[in-house]
Design a protein around this motif. Structure first.
Motif, short mmCIF file in Angstrom:
data_model
loop_
_atom_site.label_atom_id
_atom_site.label_comp_id
_atom_site.label_asym_id
_atom_site.label_seq_id
_atom_site.Cartn_x
_atom_site.Cartn_y
_atom_site.Cartn_z
N THR A 41 18.83 -9.27 13.22
CA THR A 41 17.98 -8.63 14.23
C THR A 41 18.66 -7.47 14.93
O THR A 41 18.07 -6.85 15.81
CB THR A 41 17.54 -9.66 15.29
OG1 THR A 41 18.70 -10.18 15.93
CG2 THR A 41 16.71 -10.77 14.68
N GLY A 43 19.27 -4.49 13.99
CA GLY A 43 18.60 -3.21 13.75
C GLY A 43 17.17 -3.16 14.24
O GLY A 43 16.53 -2.13 14.18
N ASP A 44 16.66 -4.29 14.73
CA ASP A 44 15.28 -4.33 15.22
C ASP A 44 15.22 -3.85 16.66
O ASP A 44 15.85 -4.43 17.54
CB ASP A 44 14.72 -5.76 15.15
CG ASP A 44 14.47 -6.21 13.73
OD1 ASP A 44 14.37 -5.34 12.85
OD2 ASP A 44 14.36 -7.43 13.51
N GLY A 76 6.82 -3.93 18.79
CA GLY A 76 8.02 -4.24 18.00
C GLY A 76 8.22 -5.73 17.85
O GLY A 76 7.33 -6.53 18.14
N LYS A 77 9.41 -6.11 17.39
CA LYS A 77 9.73 -7.51 17.13
C LYS A 77 10.68 -8.11 18.16
O LYS A 77 10.97 -9.30 18.11
CB LYS A 77 10.36 -7.65 15.74
CG LYS A 77 9.43 -7.26 14.61
CD LYS A 77 10.13 -7.39 13.28
CE LYS A 77 9.22 -6.94 12.14
NZ LYS A 77 9.89 -6.98 10.86
N THR A 78 11.19 -7.29 19.07
CA THR A 78 12.12 -7.76 20.10
C THR A 78 11.60 -7.37 21.48
O THR A 78 10.76 -6.48 21.59
CB THR A 78 13.53 -7.17 19.87
OG1 THR A 78 13.43 -5.74 19.86
CG2 THR A 78 14.13 -7.64 18.56
N PRO A 104 7.15 -9.20 22.43
CA PRO A 104 6.33 -8.56 21.40
C PRO A 104 4.86 -8.95 21.55
O PRO A 104 4.54 -10.12 21.74
CB PRO A 104 6.91 -9.08 20.10
CG PRO A 104 8.34 -9.39 20.43
CD PRO A 104 8.30 -9.90 21.85
N THR A 132 14.13 1.21 23.45
CA THR A 132 13.62 1.54 22.11
C THR A 132 14.71 2.28 21.35
O THR A 132 15.76 2.62 21.91
CB THR A 132 12.37 2.42 22.21
OG1 THR A 132 12.69 3.60 22.95
CG2 THR A 132 11.22 1.69 22.89
N GLU A 133 14.46 2.57 20.10
CA GLU A 133 15.47 3.23 19.28
C GLU A 133 15.84 4.61 19.83
O GLU A 133 17.00 5.00 19.83
CB GLU A 133 14.99 3.36 17.83
CG GLU A 133 16.06 3.85 16.88
CD GLU A 133 15.64 3.73 15.43
OE1 GLU A 133 16.52 3.91 14.57
OE2 GLU A 133 14.47 3.47 15.13
#
Length: 166
Positions: A41, A43-44, A76-78, A104, A132-133
């Motif tokens: 996780t 990279g999530d 997202g997933k996180t 999420p 966020t990224e």
């Protein structure tokens, strides 16, 4: 000299071969599972999705305060964290945002108040600091600000021109 080299070689041979215990027997399998889950996780990132990224107030009279709400969802997933929201100037004030992690699928909103001051087309940016990224997200407001018809007219300055004497 030969005896000292031979003795040192024998000592090294004993030191390197005496540790025959298998290193894999020292590994805790629960730690391996936890590390694998964490790495999967890593990279999530959470993903923030807005219902609108730009709000147009249309035409307003100068000095008329207006406000809007921006709604967003964590797609997202996180968990999503919005740690700060700020605008480009003091005439635009963001408020009422959720500082707690957003799971999420959950949604939240924040309010943006604009004091309505300006002339002609006005556009302001509001920056959200997130996990966020990209690390930040931007939404915008805009309005066409007309002069207040009830405002007193400003008189143009008067100047006098002195004739040049010869």
């Amino acid at each position: 000299m030969k005896k000292s080299i031979l003795a040192l070689s024998a000592l090294c041979l004993v030191a390197f071969t005496s540790c025959k215990e298998d290193a894999t027997s020292k590994i805790n399998s629960s730690n391996v599972a936890a590390a694998a889950e964490r790495d999967a996780t890593a990279g999530d990132f959470p993903v923030i999705s807005f219902t609108e990224t730009e709000h147009d107030f249309g035409t307003i009279v100068n000095g008329t305060p207006v406000e809007t709400k921006f709604s967003y969802t964590n797609t997202g997933k996180t968990p999503l964290v919005v740690s700060n929201i700020k605008s480009t100037c003091g005439c635009t004030v963001p408020s009422d945002w959720n500082r707690n992690p957003l799971a999420p699928g959950e949604s939240a909103e924040f309010t943006v108040k604009f004091n309505g001051k300006g002339a002609n087309q006005v556009q302001k940016s509001i920056t959200l600091t997130t996990n966020t990224e990209k690390g930040s997200e931007i939404v915008k407001i805009k309005a066409f600000v007309q002069p207040d018809p009830n405002a007193p007219d400003k008189k143009a300055g008067t100047t006098s021109i002195n004739p040049v004497s010869k």
